[in-house]
Design a protein around this motif. Structure first.
Motif, PDB file in Angstrom:
ATOM      1  N   VAL A 129      43.235  46.545  46.940  1.00 48.25           N
ATOM      2  CA  VAL A 129      41.801  46.724  47.268  1.00 48.25           C
ATOM      3  C   VAL A 129      41.249  47.877  46.424  1.00 48.25           C
ATOM      4  N   ALA A 130      42.002  48.998  46.393  1.00 47.06           N
ATOM      5  CA  ALA A 130      41.539  50.179  45.650  1.00 47.06           C
ATOM      6  C   ALA A 130      41.401  49.853  44.159  1.00 47.06           C
ATOM      7  N   ASP A 152      27.494  43.097  43.492  1.00 41.89           N
ATOM      8  CA  ASP A 152      28.931  43.421  43.510  1.00 41.89           C
ATOM      9  C   ASP A 152      29.688  42.596  44.538  1.00 41.89           C
ATOM     10  N   LEU A 153      28.984  42.185  45.599  1.00 42.22           N
ATOM     11  CA  LEU A 153      29.685  41.655  46.772  1.00 42.22           C
ATOM     12  C   LEU A 153      30.518  40.418  46.465  1.00 42.22           C
ATOM     13  N   TYR A 206      39.310  39.996  45.763  1.00 42.04           N
ATOM     14  CA  TYR A 206      40.487  40.327  46.580  1.00 42.04           C
ATOM     15  C   TYR A 206      40.046  40.848  47.951  1.00 42.04           C
ATOM     16  N   LEU A 207      39.042  41.712  47.966  1.00 40.67           N
ATOM     17  CA  LEU A 207      38.556  42.226  49.262  1.00 40.67           C
ATOM     18  C   LEU A 207      38.066  41.068  50.129  1.00 40.67           C
ATOM     19  N   LEU A 241      33.307  47.356  54.352  1.00 39.92           N
ATOM     20  CA  LEU A 241      34.683  47.549  53.862  1.00 39.92           C
ATOM     21  C   LEU A 241      34.691  48.073  52.432  1.00 39.92           C
ATOM     22  N   ALA A 242      33.774  47.577  51.586  1.00 39.00           N
ATOM     23  CA  ALA A 242      33.738  48.075  50.200  1.00 39.00           C
ATOM     24  C   ALA A 242      33.410  49.565  50.193  1.00 39.00           C
ATOM     25  N   LEU A 243      32.425  49.966  50.996  1.00 36.89           N
ATOM     26  CA  LEU A 243      32.038  51.380  50.994  1.00 36.89           C
ATOM     27  C   LEU A 243      33.121  52.258  51.623  1.00 36.89           C
ATOM     28  N   LEU A 244      33.623  51.815  52.791  1.00 37.20           N
ATOM     29  CA  LEU A 244      34.618  52.646  53.488  1.00 37.20           C
ATOM     30  C   LEU A 244      35.887  52.799  52.647  1.00 37.20           C
TER      31      LEU A 244
END
Ligand code: HEM
Length: 532
Positions: A332-333, A357-358, A363-364, A484-487
């Motif tokens: 994810v990272a 971006d979404l 993978y996310l 989830l992307a931001l966190l």
């Protein structure tokens, strides 16, 4: 069981004859009425009834968490089996083709009695978009609210969602990495504020300070707990029990909250992009007038409930899976870093997440799919009724049969997903997208509404499918992806040591209307990627 006998004793003392008649009307008469259908379904396999025959399989269902029990039985008795319940025989279906036939092709109606609990949200106990059968009224409401969940509207909402998530991140940073926070509860703050903004254009203030008590969060949470208690027939039948009284009290508080929110809107009408604007512009086909105050309250009350815990648990469970697997976490990272969305020492403030971006975060998105496969927030699934004698999964089911489609059991079935069904393996969605069959994570995902539509895969129905699927799924997916992307772009998450890892947290889960964590919640540490 003690409470049962005490209650029974009290009732018996009060009036033995009346009480016996009351019990007969609740259990014995429906049981006798159900005998013809029970006989017709006798040939189906199913777990044996081990206790008192009138209770059927209920004792087993309440002894183990119900979602786990159904998953075990689905593996043991196959894609179609029967369950004996006090007032009827239910047929449980986990065969993807047959399920699709029921939900999409033949569009079987919901069994309205099994949705009655979700009409107890307001004092008037009116039907709402979730519980109403496919009537002209239902269709008008569904048609009216659908534009609120369109791509254009969600795009307009996106900046607000970023602000709300940013407030959560500020709260996590302030709490510091040593604090073990219930991330499920934190996610509930996010989804409460999202509903506030999306439905009413109001700030409920749940994310402003994640350490502070919040009225909306508390009142809605209490109502969910009270509603769950009412699923136990003892609390419905013996209405003087304290659990039943608890529902009245929490409903009064929720009712007041909904009324206040709606009254506020009278002095300053909701903006055009809000869900309430769409509801208030609707002409009720039954009256030819705008929705009555009762109906408006009932719909508002339902939307609030429908979009709150569901999405919050999905965020919480996904964070748990990421926290529980270093390999998943680093993939994810890496994906976020490739997109410039990861905080790194040379760039502690990552680039602002953009709408575009979404879809690129494949993978996310696969991680989110896999999390909702293993821990679907509406794990209990949906309950339908067979409208005419119908052949399903190799058996003829008579008209009037109750059909239970348990999503958790189907989405964990080895028959459907193969021997690694119980494993968290996001790659299965990437392989499917690359053409190995199934829908995978949609190829062109910049349109989030289209992405939501392509979700329903063989045996994967977190949002159900067909005409009664989740009308809010595009918003839910947008929340999940953004949060989830931001966190994950700014924090690493670690499960608190005493959670017992992913396995421990999953084993504590309970199907309480939604699939929620155990009493402790999902305790995690949020560790800033770049220390301040
Ligand atoms: C991850 C989050 C969510 C999940 C897993 C989910 C799941 C579902 C499922 C499975 C159904 C069908 C229920 C049934 O057949 O009994 C449903 C219906 C519904 N959901 Fe969601 N939901 C989510 C989020 C939302 C949100 C954010 C909203 C709106 C704010 C929403 C509003 C509704 C409504 C109004 C219905 C009834 C639709 C109809 O019958 O036409 N849901 N949801």
């Amino acid at each position: 069981m003690d409470g049962f006998w005490k209650t029974l004793g009290l009732g018996a003392l009060l009036s033995p004859v009346l009480y016996a008649l009351y019990l007969a009307s609740l259990i014995v008469i429906p049981y006798l009425k159900s005998l013809p259908l029970r006989r017709k379904l006798r040939h189906l396999p199913g777990p044996p009834v081990t206790g008192f025959f009138l209770l059927g399989n209920v004792p087993d269902l309440v002894r183990t968490p119900v979602h786990q029990c159904m998953a075990r039985w689905a593996e043991q008795y196959g894609k179609i089996f029967k369950l004996e319940l006090p007032t009827m025989t239910a047929v449980v279906l986990t065969d993807p083709e047959a399920v699709s036939q029921v939900l999409k092709v033949d569009r079987f109606e919901k069994l309205t009695t099994s949705y009655q609990n979700m009409e107890k949200l307001t004092a008037e106990q009116q039907p709402n978009i979730l519980t109403e059968p496919l009537s002209a009224y239902y269709k008008a409401v569904r048609r009216a609210v659908t534009p609120a969940f369109s791509t254009a509207n969600l795009r307009r909402f996106f900046p607000l969602l970023l602000d709300i998530t940013q407030q959560v991140m500020t709260g996590l940073a302030a709490a510091g990495p040593s604090a073990a926070l219930d991330l499920d509860r934190v996610a509930q703050r996010l989804t409460i504020d999202v509903i506030g903004r999306f439905a009413f254009d109001r700030d409920f203030g749940a994310t402003a300070d994640i350490a502070k008590t919040n009225e909306a969060l508390q009142v809605v949470g209490e109502l969910m707990t009270a509603l769950q208690r009412m699923l136990n027939p003892l609390n419905r039948w013996f209405w003087w029990r304290k659990e039943a009284r608890g529902l009245w009290a929490s409903r009064r508080r929720y009712d007041a909250l909904v009324r206040r929110a709606l009254e506020d809107l009278r002095s300053s009408p909701p903006a055009q992009h809000t869900l309430l604007h769409h509801l208030m512009s609707l002409t009720d086909p039954d009256t030819g007038k705008p929705l009555s105050a009762r109906r408006l309250r009932s719909e508002t009350a339902l939307f609030w409930i429908a979009g709150f815990e569901t999405t919050a648990h999905a965020i919480g469970w996904t964070l748990m899976f990421i926290a529980g697997s270093p390999e998943v976490e680093s993939r994810v990272a890496a994906e976020l870093e490739g997109a410039g969305l990861l905080a790194v020492p040379g760039r502690p403030e990552p680039r602002q997440l953009a709408w575009g971006d979404l879809g690129g975060l494949k993978y996310l998105n696969a991680v989110i799919h896999e999390s909702m496969r293993l821990m679907p927030p509406t794990s209990g699934g949906t309950v339908r009724v067979v409208p005419r004698d119908t052949q399903l999964a190799g058996h003829v089911l008579p008209k009037g049969t109750m059909l239970w489609i348990p999503f958790y059991a189907m989405q964990r079935s080895e028959r459907v997903w193969g021997p690694d069904a119980a494993q968290f393996r996001p790659e299965r969605w990437l392989a499917a997208a690359a053409g190995a069959g199934g829908p995978g994570v949609a190829a062109e995902e910049d349109d989030i509404v289209r992405a939501a539509d392509t979700q329903s895969a063989r045996g994967f129905l977190p949002f159900s499918e067909g005409p009664r699927n989740c009308v809010g799924q595009s918003l839910a997916l947008l929340e999940l992806r953004t949060a989830l992307a931001l966190l994950c772009g700014s924090f690493r998450f670690r499960l608190a040591d005493d959670m017992g890892g992913v396995e421990g947290a999953v084993s504590e889960a309970r199907q309480h209307i939604t699939l929620k964590p155990g009493d402790r919640g999902l305790l995690m540490h949020a560790i800033p990627r770049v220390p301040a």
